[in-house]
Design a protein around this motif. Structure first.
Motif, PDB file in Angstrom:
ATOM      1  N   ILE A   1       0.850  -1.189   0.000  1.00  0.00           N
ATOM      2  CA  ILE A   1       0.000   0.000   0.000  1.00  0.00           C
ATOM      3  C   ILE A   1       0.886   1.239   0.000  1.00  0.00           C
ATOM      4  O   ILE A   1       1.788   1.380   0.845  1.00  0.00           O
ATOM      5  N   ASP A   2       0.655   2.118  -0.961  1.00  0.00           N
ATOM      6  CA  ASP A   2       1.445   3.345  -1.089  1.00  0.00           C
ATOM      7  C   ASP A   2       0.888   4.459  -0.205  1.00  0.00           C
ATOM      8  O   ASP A   2      -0.331   4.624  -0.083  1.00  0.00           O
ATOM      9  N   PHE A   3       1.808   5.226   0.381  1.00  0.00           N
ATOM     10  CA  PHE A   3       1.444   6.397   1.174  1.00  0.00           C
ATOM     11  C   PHE A   3       2.157   7.626   0.604  1.00  0.00           C
ATOM     12  O   PHE A   3       3.254   7.526   0.041  1.00  0.00           O
ATOM     13  N   GLN A   4       1.531   8.754   0.780  1.00  0.00           N
ATOM     14  CA  GLN A   4       2.168  10.015   0.416  1.00  0.00           C
ATOM     15  C   GLN A   4       3.132  10.385   1.548  1.00  0.00           C
ATOM     16  O   GLN A   4       2.728  10.519   2.709  1.00  0.00           O
ATOM     17  N   LYS A   5       4.408  10.512   1.229  1.00  0.00           N
ATOM     18  CA  LYS A   5       5.439  10.553   2.262  1.00  0.00           C
ATOM     19  C   LYS A   5       5.279  11.733   3.228  1.00  0.00           C
ATOM     20  O   LYS A   5       5.601  11.620   4.410  1.00  0.00           O
ATOM     21  N   ASP A   6       4.798  12.865   2.744  1.00  0.00           N
ATOM     22  CA  ASP A   6       4.675  14.018   3.627  1.00  0.00           C
ATOM     23  C   ASP A   6       3.340  14.050   4.351  1.00  0.00           C
ATOM     24  O   ASP A   6       3.059  14.998   5.096  1.00  0.00           O
ATOM     25  N   LYS A   7       2.496  13.037   4.123  1.00  0.00           N
ATOM     26  CA  LYS A   7       1.181  12.996   4.758  1.00  0.00           C
ATOM     27  C   LYS A   7       1.035  11.853   5.767  1.00  0.00           C
ATOM     28  O   LYS A   7       0.062  11.817   6.512  1.00  0.00           O
ATOM     29  N   VAL A   8       1.985  10.906   5.753  1.00  0.00           N
ATOM     30  CA  VAL A   8       1.884   9.737   6.638  1.00  0.00           C
ATOM     31  C   VAL A   8       3.235   9.487   7.302  1.00  0.00           C
ATOM     32  O   VAL A   8       4.274   9.462   6.631  1.00  0.00           O
TER      33      VAL A   8
END
Length: 789
Positions: A451-458
């Motif tokens: 599952i991909d996450f947005q690095k600056d949001k998670v």
């Protein structure tokens, strides 16, 4: 059935009492003292050499091999290993009947019967020993309870077939239960039908004890298959709502950990039984009632009033992706958990009343929810997500066998990811592009999730902390109670600079790592739990490995710059096999390998610099957590007798060139392995030992150990352990003519164990006695695999 039954190898029923008597006479050590035969069948219409027996404890298959039949194989499938079973009645054209047993380790066992065999009585018997007896063979009716009633035929003139369009629609539970307890009498006395659906002539029935699929086949409908699947086989499930115009059907999908024969054909799944799909007619079934039913069965009954535990991430404002590339890549970002909790308790009612959303994420149009019981994926389908069709996929935390958090890299790959290893085989074999292309590699589908996450949001360290709380056992192999929320302290953002400091420390090129320093660094980063400590720490190149009192922890440095790191956790309860290997003369590195429960990339391998690690201490440490609480009770009545080698140099030579095992004194080897090297635990002893060339094959009170001496000098030695608690079935073979000595095969869910023994020098029956005692008599409840009623 005559010649046709002989050619088709259809089995004929024979007298069970007489078969038991002759079996005990010819093979006095095969059956246990308190074990008896309930059914017995002989192949080739009663004229064959093979025999199939259903005893009070196991399915026992006798297979004579070779021209003379002197070499005989006895395969034992304990009822505790059976996950599903079915019987298929005879049709008008196809007059054969069939029994299929799905057992862990073994896969699928097929037995064809003549058309006068009472398969409904076999089905009822299996229901008792597999479901009611919880696979132990206890509380089983005697053979007299299964006398053939010639007036009952499952496939013809039965009331249940009167109940049974192309999609399933809901039908009356009470009526189905009445039919299934009359003709034929399939259900157990205390078993009730809780939900039932029909699709044309077929039925899908959910009872208090199993899933029952009734498949009516052929033009006449005389041939019927009754398939029973145990509830613990369900490892995940999803419901999909109806679409707008073209696809107006809703759908239920069950993801099963159901053993079957491997399929390597392109364009097909490796296991055809993993996904069980049921289409419902729009408006003819309450889809969310079905979802609630499976939630209660798989997650636990919803018996607690709704409590608000979504405080940890309450008030987290969703600022949007703020990035076109993140939106295009469908990267997830953190959103307010309390809002998601309120929404999915009402519209749609996916959550149980006692269930709470602790973390919530949103991608371009999809969502992901972390609750105390499961992770839920909300997949909005259709163009730009504007369609009505939505799939809700539920994966219980008990299905997660390992997990990892991967930080973002530099330059191109700026996404961070979470990976979950799941306990069901959903691997698919793709079709090659053209005939000239090589076969494409298999794909994991939902056996392994990324599952991909947005690095600056998670915050990935926060994700890892949360997964540790929900996927790591806290006591007695139990997960953290879903009624106890994850502490809000653990869900606070990681202090700025923590991740960078850890990356800089890990990037040091030191060969060895101080375990106390590693413990301190990981606690500062919040990666380890409060009561968790690092016992061993190793580093090879840019990667490092840590053994804590709760998990095997791997840090994998990726990319050119090394900024991208994956933190992988394998709980000790997931380890199924492990080995350590000492250094040799030419290969100066030592090695550790661990195989964990899973169906995709489920092996951890780590090279260890010679002189920098004590592999025997590592082996002992792993054994403490994997088999430490296994009982060390001996299975053999008497100590293994050690016979000397037969006289004559030819016998010694043949034993050497065939690399067969020669029996050794287990007491002497046991004393050695308690001191130098110290492989065995204090309460662990050897019951049987065999020498195979330079190698040793050992049966202890807790495991099977293979000691493999490698290389010309024999300096490199591998010690490989297979815990007995995770062995599922076994087969022994008696010796035959010429060079054929006896042998044993032990079935596991990963690597099977095969060992041949020296002819005339080894008695196979002590091995059979050990495996029978451990697999038939002792209760080895698989973690999270207990049967829920």
């Amino acid at each position: 059935m005559g010649f046709g039954g002989y050619i088709g190898n259809n089995s004929r029923q024979i007298d069970a009492a007489e078969c038991e008597r002759t079996t005990r006479e010819k093979h006095p050590d095969l059956l246990q003292d308190d074990e008896y035969l309930v059914f017995a069948f002989q192949g080739r219409a009663g004229k064959g050499r093979d025999t199939y027996m259903l005893t009070s404890k196991r399915l026992l298959l006798k297979d004579k091999k070779g021209i003379t039949g002197k070499r005989t194989a006895f395969k034992s499938v304990p009822y505790s290993s059976v996950r599903a079973f079915s019987v298929e009645t005879a049709g008008r054209v196809d007059g054969d009947q069939e029994l299929k047993v799905y057992a862990r380790g073994v896969g699928r066992v097929d037995i064809d019967f003549e058309n006068d065999v009472p398969v409904h009585l076999i089905y009822k018997f299996l229901s008792q020993v597999v479901i009611q007896g919880k696979g132990s063979g206890k509380d089983t009716a005697g053979a007299g309870a299964f006398i053939h009633d010639s007036d009952v035929s499952v496939g013809e003139d039965t009331g249940v077939l009167d109940l049974v369009g192309s999609n399933f629609s809901q039908i009356d539970n009470a009526e189905v239960e009445r039919k299934l307890k009359s003709r034929p009498d399939i259900l157990l006395n205390d078993e009730t039908v809780e939900m039932a659906f029909q699709c044309g002539r077929d039925s899908f029935i959910l009872t208090s004890k199993r899933l029952l699929k009734i498949d009516v086949q052929g033009v006449s409908g005389k041939k019927v298959e009754y398939l029973s699947i145990l509830w613990p086989c369900i490892k995940a499930f999803s419901v999909e709502t109806a679409g707008n115009v073209i696809d107006r059907d809703s759908e239920l999908t069950l993801f099963l950990n159901l053993p079957d024969k491997d399929n390597r054909a392109e364009g097909f799944p490796r296991n055809s039984r993993t996904r069980c799909k049921i289409d419902f007619r729009d408006g003819n079934a309450d889809l969310f009632a079905v979802q609630r039913f499976f939630s209660d069965k798989v997650l636990g009954v919803d018996s607690v009033e709704h409590s608000l535990y979504a405080d940890g991430m309450t008030g987290h404002h969703d600022s949007g992706s703020d990035s076109f590339l993140a939106w295009l890549g469908d990267d997830n970002r953190l959103i307010d958990a309390s809002e998601a909790d309120a929404k999915f308790h009402s519209d749609p009612p996916i959550l149980q009343n006692c269930e709470t959303v602790e973390m919530a994420f949103r991608g371009r149009r999809d969502m992901m929810l972390f609750t105390g019981k499961r992770v839920i994926f909300v997949d909005v389908q259709g163009f730009l997500g504007m369609g009505k069709k939505v799939e809700y996929i539920s994966v219980p935390w008990t299905t997660v066998t390992a997990f990892s958090a991967r930080t973002a890299g530099s330059w191109i790959d700026n996404d961070s990811e979470m990976c979950l290893w799941l306990d069901f085989d959903d691997v698919f074999n793709p079709i090659r592009g053209s005939q000239d292309d090589p076969p494409p590699p298999p794909i994991p589908r939902r056996s392994w999730l990324e599952i991909d996450f947005q690095k600056d949001k998670v915050d990935m360290f926060m994700i890892h902390r949360y997964l540790s709380e929900r996927c790591m056992r806290v006591s007695a192999h139990n997960l953290k109670s879903d009624s106890i929320p994850v502490s809000s302290e653990l869900l606070r953002p990681t202090p700025p600079g923590t991740g960078e400091d850890l990356v800089n420390w890990l990037g040091n090129n030191a060969v060895s790592i101080d375990d106390k320093e590693a413990d301190s660094k990981f606690h500062e980063a919040g990666i380890l739990q409060e009561d968790e400590h690092v016992a061993f720490a190793f580093k090879t190149g840019r990667d490092s490995l840590y053994l804590t009192n709760k998990r095997l922890f791997v840090v994998d440095t990726q990319g050119v710059t090394g900024k991208r790191k994956e933190y992988m956790s394998v709980p000790w309860d997931s380890i199924r096999v492990w080995s350590v290997e000492s250094a040799g003369n030419f290969d100066l590195d030592m090695e550790m390998r661990c195989w964990f429960k899973g169906f995709w990339d489920n092996k951890v391998k780590q090279d260890l610099r010679s002189g920098r690690a004590d592999i025997i201490a590592i082996q002992q440490y792993i054994a403490h957590f994997v088999i430490g609480n296994a009982n060390g009770i001996a299975a053999l009545k008497y100590a293994q007798s050690v016979s000397s080698m037969p006289a004559g140099s030819m016998d010694k030579f043949l034993s050497y060139v065939t690399n067969d095992a020669i029996v050794k004194d287990p007491q002497a080897i046991s004393e050695k392995l308690h001191t130098s090297p110290r492989i065995l635990q204090e309460d662990e002893t050897l019951e049987s030992a065999y020498k195979c060339g330079r190698d040793l094959f050992l049966f202890s009170t807790k495991r099977i150990i293979e000691i493999d001496v490698k290389g010309i000098t024999g300096k490199s030695v591998e010690y490989k352990s297979y815990p007995l608690r995770y062995n599922k079935a076994f087969k022994i073979e008696t010796e035959g003519h010429l060079l054929n000595g006896p042998g044993v095969k032990v079935y596991t869910e990963d690597e099977n164990i095969d060992q041949n023994f020296a002819k005339g020098s080894s008695d196979i029956w002590p091995v059979h006695q050990i495996l029978s005692k451990k697999l038939l008599d002792e209760e080895h409840v698989e973690i999270d695999d207990d049967i829920r009623f």
